[in-house]
Design a protein around this motif. Sequence first.
Motif, short mmCIF file in Angstrom:
data_model
loop_
_atom_site.label_atom_id
_atom_site.label_comp_id
_atom_site.label_asym_id
_atom_site.label_seq_id
_atom_site.Cartn_x
_atom_site.Cartn_y
_atom_site.Cartn_z
N SER A 132 0.64 -0.93 0.18
CA SER A 132 0.07 -0.04 0.15
C SER A 132 0.72 1.29 -0.04
N LEU A 133 0.23 2.43 -0.04
CA LEU A 133 0.72 3.77 -0.81
C LEU A 133 1.83 4.02 1.19
N GLU A 134 0.75 3.92 2.05
CA GLU A 134 1.29 3.96 3.17
C GLU A 134 1.88 3.15 3.40
N ASN A 184 7.31 11.08 5.02
CA ASN A 184 6.54 11.69 4.77
C ASN A 184 4.76 11.65 4.71
N ASN A 185 4.49 10.91 5.90
CA ASN A 185 3.52 10.58 6.55
C ASN A 185 2.66 11.97 7.28
N ASP A 186 1.14 11.92 6.77
CA ASP A 186 0.31 13.15 6.96
C ASP A 186 0.53 12.77 9.01
N ALA A 211 -2.20 4.11 9.79
CA ALA A 211 -3.74 3.97 10.33
C ALA A 211 -3.60 2.38 10.50
N ALA A 212 -4.50 1.59 10.98
CA ALA A 212 -5.02 1.14 12.16
C ALA A 212 -5.30 -0.37 10.57
#
Length: 162
Positions: free
Chosen positions: A125-127, A134-136, A141-142
């Motif tokens: 996944s992109l995240e 670079n994460n917001d 995320a869970a």
Amino acid sequence: MKLHRQLLTAAVVAALFVPAAHAEVAIDVIGGSEITFEGLVQADGNWFDNDLTDLNGGDAGNGKNSEFELRRAELVLKGKGPGNVEWVVGYDAKADKFLDTNLKYKLAGNANHFVQFGQFKQPNSLEELSSTKNNDFISKAAVTNTYAVARRLGGAYSIGDN
């Protein structure tokens, strides 16, 4: 705990005196390999009222109304060359584990074909594939933490720009 506080203080001071953020810092060319360094230090800090209930595991009147801890301290060396070879060695000092540690070879005659061996992030996944810097949000995320496969040891063949 004292070591973590000293490391946190050094990281904050270093962050305040860096003129601009750099993704990579060039070190030198050794044996035909251009070596660069990357680092990522993240810390958590809590301030709270400790006068009624002990919130940090000691005497409620001990005067400690805050807690600090390192979340991660990633140190990464990267090399390009000689030839079509790229390598990465990454280590997280806080978690005491190796991150991406691999060797990538660009196949001769094929513009964007690569073979990679070692430990690296799996294409999921992109995240999961993006860097934490670079994460917001400071945490993923869970759903990503539940189902992502993260880094694995193995080999891969890929076609693309990187």
